[in-house]
Each structure stands twice: as structure tokens, then as C-alpha cells.
Design an enzyme around this catalytic site. Structure first.
Site, PDB file in Angstrom:
ATOM      1  N   CYS A 135     -12.661   2.386 -14.850  1.00  0.00           N
ATOM      2  CA  CYS A 135     -12.995   3.804 -14.709  1.00  0.00           C
ATOM      3  C   CYS A 135     -11.691   4.606 -14.681  1.00  0.00           C
ATOM      4  O   CYS A 135     -11.357   5.255 -13.694  1.00  0.00           O
ATOM      5  CB  CYS A 135     -13.807   4.020 -13.432  1.00  0.00           C
ATOM      6  SG  CYS A 135     -14.580   5.635 -13.389  1.00  0.00           S
ATOM      7  N   CYS A 172     -16.738   2.464 -20.070  1.00  0.00           N
ATOM      8  CA  CYS A 172     -18.090   2.439 -19.491  1.00  0.00           C
ATOM      9  C   CYS A 172     -18.907   1.252 -19.994  1.00  0.00           C
ATOM     10  O   CYS A 172     -19.753   0.735 -19.254  1.00  0.00           O
ATOM     11  CB  CYS A 172     -18.811   3.746 -19.794  1.00  0.00           C
ATOM     12  SG  CYS A 172     -17.931   5.173 -19.131  1.00  0.00           S
ATOM     13  N   GLU A 174       0.830  -1.214   0.000  1.00  0.00           N
ATOM     14  CA  GLU A 174       0.000   0.000   0.000  1.00  0.00           C
ATOM     15  C   GLU A 174       0.863   1.261   0.000  1.00  0.00           C
ATOM     16  O   GLU A 174       0.551   2.229  -0.666  1.00  0.00           O
ATOM     17  CB  GLU A 174      -0.933   0.011   1.227  1.00  0.00           C
ATOM     18  CG  GLU A 174      -2.070  -0.990   1.137  1.00  0.00           C
ATOM     19  CD  GLU A 174      -2.983  -0.731  -0.058  1.00  0.00           C
ATOM     20  OE1 GLU A 174      -3.259   0.436  -0.363  1.00  0.00           O
ATOM     21  OE2 GLU A 174      -3.412  -1.701  -0.702  1.00  0.00           O
ATOM     22  N   CYS A 208     -18.519  -1.535 -17.699  1.00  0.00           N
ATOM     23  CA  CYS A 208     -18.592  -1.190 -16.272  1.00  0.00           C
ATOM     24  C   CYS A 208     -19.871  -1.762 -15.651  1.00  0.00           C
ATOM     25  O   CYS A 208     -20.960  -1.600 -16.206  1.00  0.00           O
ATOM     26  CB  CYS A 208     -18.563   0.334 -16.111  1.00  0.00           C
ATOM     27  SG  CYS A 208     -18.749   0.834 -14.392  1.00  0.00           S
TER      28      CYS A 208
HETATM   29 FE1  SF4 Z   1     -16.681   5.083 -14.486  1.00  0.00          FE
HETATM   30 FE2  SF4 Z   1     -18.385   3.094 -14.807  1.00  0.00          FE
HETATM   31 FE3  SF4 Z   1     -19.278   5.558 -14.594  1.00  0.00          FE
HETATM   32 FE4  SF4 Z   1     -18.019   4.821 -16.780  1.00  0.00          FE
HETATM   33  S1  SF4 Z   1     -19.947   4.033 -16.060  1.00  0.00           S
HETATM   34  S2  SF4 Z   1     -17.673   6.711 -15.635  1.00  0.00           S
HETATM   35  S3  SF4 Z   1     -16.518   3.417 -15.961  1.00  0.00           S
HETATM   36  S4  SF4 Z   1     -18.216   4.413 -13.028  1.00  0.00           S
END
Ligand code: SF4
Length: 362
Positions: free
Chosen positions: A197, A204, A34, A207
Site C-alpha cells: 500500500c 492492490c 524505530e 493486497c
Molecule cells: Fe492499499 Fe490494499 Fe487498499 Fe490497495 S487494496 S489501497 S493496497 S489497502
């Protein structure tokens, strides 16, 4: 918004599992990783982590090591206060905690160099504690998920992010049923920020939160989080002397506080000072001096313009300086063959390695 169950499931299926500091509950190993990962990419940490562990396999070994050895193992990773704190922390664990890391995030956060997010990560990974993390990647993920505007490093926005981060951790019930939930959740947040992200061009489409994410819904993923207010970095200049003679280089150990604290570096002098004058101040009569190409090194708070001078020193002069103890405090003639044993700042190491490779220094 509830993200914990999906994030845990996503991490188990799509997250990272083979990193050398994973699959352990040993606080020493987790803590070390860490600290190394603070402001440093995984790829850069991998080698350092393994080498550091083989040199200092336990917190006791680290606490007992001379500071010089610790700095030498850290040299090149940057942000050297981390290494000094690491050493101080190991000593405190041995002295105050009988060789065992504190058993919760609150105790961990009292140790040198361990902030609240790092303490929470160690406690979540090692003890399954329901403690929230908030590092740079997590700030980005949360700012997007909840469309939080403002500089995420500013105090009010940071407090808002901390509050969100605490609300999102898996419930006590989930953790009772699934003792590894906190570990998977914490790793999931880190993995999501590092692999999906991402700062630019977040993925996205893959995601797990795209249906909930406000930034995605509003088409503002590129706009959030707000960039940190940019400061123009001041520029400073210095000259460095590469005084060498018969396979030896004159190095100076820097004070333990400040830039490159505790590392071995080249003697420095005023940028404008004639190198022969600088040599006189060091008690050396230079046979010949040679100006090398200047270069820039960027720190977080300023830019340093470095003007190196190669200084050829008479043998008699080196021996005389050693014998007569004429060297300035902290100065030492070091054999080029043993340079790798010293902790050198990255730009100095690069400069010397280049001169050695070009056989200018031999
Ligand atoms: Fe981030 Fe997921 Fe939102 Fe896209 S959809 S901005 S990857 S949290």
C-alpha cells in the site's frame, strides 16, 4: 472490518523477515531501529544501524559515550533532535530505570524522543503488548481501508485514525494463543505500508485486503489519504567560510539546540558580508578568498541558500589564533584526515568531500 488474522498470516508468508533489527526482543535494538526509521527509509538506515550498534553495543555504552561521538555516528541521517533524544533516553534508562527499558508502552512513552506509536511498536515487538501503532505508513493504509477523508496530520483525523488503529489490534484471546501475534501484526502493518500500500501506485492486486478496502472498491486509492496542506517554505541565506591551511579546516561546534544542534559545521556569516570582513571577525587574516558555487539545502521548515567561500589562511595566522586563543567559542582547527570522526551536517560533509576529492583541500 477485522484485519488482524489475515494480516498476521500475510506477514508470515509475504512480509519482511531478514532486516537486522528483526528476530530480536531486545528493546535496545528495537528502539534504536524505530528511532532511526522515523522519517527515514529502510535502505538509508541499514548501514547506520550496524555501525551504531558496533560502536555502542548496549544502552549503557550509549549512555556513557560523549555527545560528540553519538552525533558523529548519526551525522548524515538528518533530524538531529533524534540523536540528542536518543542519547538523553539512554541516560534516563540507565539513571531512572536501572539500565532496563520500561516494561510497557505507557512507561516507554515517558522517555525522551519516544512518542506513542514508537512506544507501542517497541512494546509489541519486545513484550507482545496489544498496543496500536500509527506512523505515516499506517495512517495511509487505514485512510485507504476505511476511506477516511481529510488531512491525516490534522488533530481530528489523527484521533479518528488512532481509534481505528486500536480497534484493529489482535484480540486478547488471539494473543494468548499465539504469543507472537502482536509482533507479526505490527510488522505486517509496517510491511503492507512499505511494500504494497505504497504512497503512489499501490499494489492492490496482491493486497490481502482488496475485497474490504473502501478506497479500492471506490476507485479512490490515488486520492486517499488527502495530501497534507502544503506550506510555501520560507527561504533563508547564509555564507559559510571554508578556512583552511596546511591540511586543517576551521570548524565550529553548533549549540546543542536548533538546526544541526551539537554538530560540527563551517563558520557562518551574513550572506552579503565580504568574506575578508568575516575573516577579520573570526580573528583571521585571509591570504586569499574564493567564491564557490551556491547551493540549496531544504529543511522541513525552510530552504537554506548557502554561499560558500574558500579562505586560504596564513600558517602563522592559524598558529597565532590557536596559541592566543583567538578562536571564537566552539572553534577548532581540525585535520582533514580526522574529519570523518566529527559529526558534520550532510550538506557540509558533501561540500567538503567534494573539495577534498577535487584536491582543492589537501
Ligand atoms: Fe492499499 Fe490494499 Fe487498499 Fe490497495 S487494496 S489501497 S493496497 S489497502
Amino acid at each position: 472490518m477485522k484485519i488482524a488474522p489475515r494480516l498476521v498470516a500475510w506477514q508470515r508468508k509475504h512480509g519482511r523477515h531478514g532486516l537486522p533489527w528483526q528476530n530480536t526482543r531486545d528493546p535496545y535494538r528495537v528502539w534504536l531501529s524505530e528511532i532511526m526509521l522515523q522519517q527515514t527509509q529502510v535502505a538509508a538506515v541499514l548501514d547506520y544501524y550496524q555501525r551504531f550498534l558496533s560502536k555502542f553495543p548496549t544502552v549503557k555504552a550509549l549512555a556513557q559515550a560523549p555527545a560528540d561521538q553519538v552525533m558523529a555516528q548519526w551525522a548524515g541521517l538528518g533530524y538531529y533532535a533524534r540523536a540528542r533524544n536518543l542519547h538523553a533516553c539512554a541516560k534516563q534508562v540507565m539513571g531512572t530505570w536501572q539500565g532496563k527499558f520500561p516494561p510497557d508502552a505507557a512507561g516507554l512513552a515517558t522517555l525522551p524522543g519516544i512518542g506513542p506509536s514508537t512506544a507501542a511498536a517497541i512494546a509489541a515487538f519486545c513484550y507482545g503488548e496489544r498496543a496500536a501503532i500509527l506512523d505515516g505508513n499506517v495512517k495511509r493504509v487505514l485512510a485507504r481501508l476505511f476511506a477516511i477523508e481529510g488531512d491525516p496530520t490534522s488533530r481530528p483525523i489523527e484521533l479518528q485514525l488512532w481509534s481505528q488503529a486500536r480497534d484493529l489490534v489482535p484480540s486478547a484471546r488471539t494473543c494468548a494463543q499465539d504469543p507472537d501475534a502482536m509482533s507479526a501484526y505490527t510488522q505486517g502493518l509496517m510491511d503492507l505500508g512499505a511494500t504494497v500500500c505504497t504512497r503512489s501506485r499501490p499494489q492492490c492486486q496482491v493486497c490481502p485486503f482488496k475485497k474490504d478496502c473502501l478506497a479500492f472498491q471506490q476507485g479512490r486509492c490515488d486520492e486517499l489519504p488527502w495530501p497534507r496542506a502544503r506550506k510555501v517554505l520560507p527561504e533563508r541565506s547564509t555564507a559559510m567560510l571554508i578556512a583552511h591551511q596546511a591540511g586543517h579546516i576551521l570548524l565550529m561546534q553548533r549549540p546543542t539546540t536548533g538546526i544541526w544542534g551539537g554538530l560540527w559545521s563551517l563558520p557562518e556569516c551574513d550572506y552579503e558580508l565580504e568574506p575578508t570582513m568575516a575573516c577579520q571577525q573570526l580573528g583571521l587574516a585571509a591570504k586569499k578568498t574564493e567564491a564557490l558555487a551556491e547551493f540549496l539545502h531544504v529543511f522541513t521548515h525552510y530552504r537554506l541558500n548557502i554561499r560558500p567561500h574558500l579562505v586560504h589562511v596564513e600558517q602563522s595566522d592559524r598558529t597565532r589564533a590557536e596559541k592566543a586563543d583567538l578562536l571564537p567559542k566552539g572553534g577548532e582547527w581540525v585535520s582533514i584526515k580526522t574529519l570523518h570522526e566529527r559529526g558534520l551536517p550532510a550538506p557540509v560533509r558533501k561540500l567538503l568531500d567534494g573539495l577534498i576529492a577535487a584536491q582543492v583541500l589537501a
